[in-house]
Design an enzyme around this catalytic site. Structure first.
Site, PDB file in Angstrom:
ATOM      1  N   CYS A   1     -13.533 -73.279 -17.821  1.00 25.07           N
ATOM      2  CA  CYS A   1     -14.954 -72.912 -17.891  1.00 25.07           C
ATOM      3  C   CYS A   1     -15.190 -71.528 -17.291  1.00 25.07           C
ATOM      4  CB  CYS A   1     -15.817 -73.928 -17.151  1.00 25.07           C
ATOM      5  SG  CYS A   1     -15.841 -75.549 -17.930  1.00 25.07           S
TER       6      CYS A   1
ATOM      7  N   CYS B   1     -12.963 -78.545 -25.700  1.00 24.89           N
ATOM      8  CA  CYS B   1     -13.988 -79.286 -24.952  1.00 24.89           C
ATOM      9  C   CYS B   1     -15.366 -79.163 -25.592  1.00 24.89           C
ATOM     10  CB  CYS B   1     -14.033 -78.818 -23.506  1.00 24.89           C
ATOM     11  SG  CYS B   1     -14.464 -77.095 -23.341  1.00 24.89           S
TER      12      CYS B   1
END
Length: 129
Positions: free
Chosen positions: A107, A38
């Protein structure tokens, strides 16, 4: 009406007004992790006194979730002993934020990893010092 994309109020708050943003010059510990998929990069800087995280700052290049999880993990770690901070997991971070969308769970993993990397860096310096 704009539809909210599965983010809790807490995630939005930490994204809009992240806590502990910045850099600590000459930190006692520094951790940097990235997710090539990402493109998120997180850096965490810590100051340690008597085995306690006295100050902690982060610098994150990434999406809103990456910023929110970094902000939350620094809040959670501040004032904790190194051992306590090492026990913070991605699930702890996500639940403190009242949950994350499944595709953003990585995350919270990055945030926990960056914190742990900073602590490991500090411990390595102590041994070699």
């Amino acid at each position: 009406m704009a539809e909210q994309i599965g983010y809790s109020q807490k995630v939005m708050e930490h994204f809009m007004n992240p806590h502990n943003v910045g850099v600590i010059e000459n930190p006692d510990g520094y951790g940097k992790v990235g997710n090539p998929v990402c493109g998120d990069i997180m850096e965490i800087f810590i100051k340690v006194k008597d085995d306690v995280i006295e100050d902690i700052k982060f610098r994150t290049f990434g999406c809103g979730s990456a910023i929110a999880t970094s902000s939350m993990v620094t809040d959670m770690a501040k004032g904790k002993t190194l051992d306590e901070a090492m026990k913070i997991t991605r699930d702890d971070v996500a639940s403190e934020l009242d949950g994350l969308p499944p595709r953003k769970m990585h995350c919270s993993n990055l945030a926990a990893e960056a914190l742990h990397a900073a602590i490991e860096d500090y411990r390595k310096k102590q041994k070699s010092g």
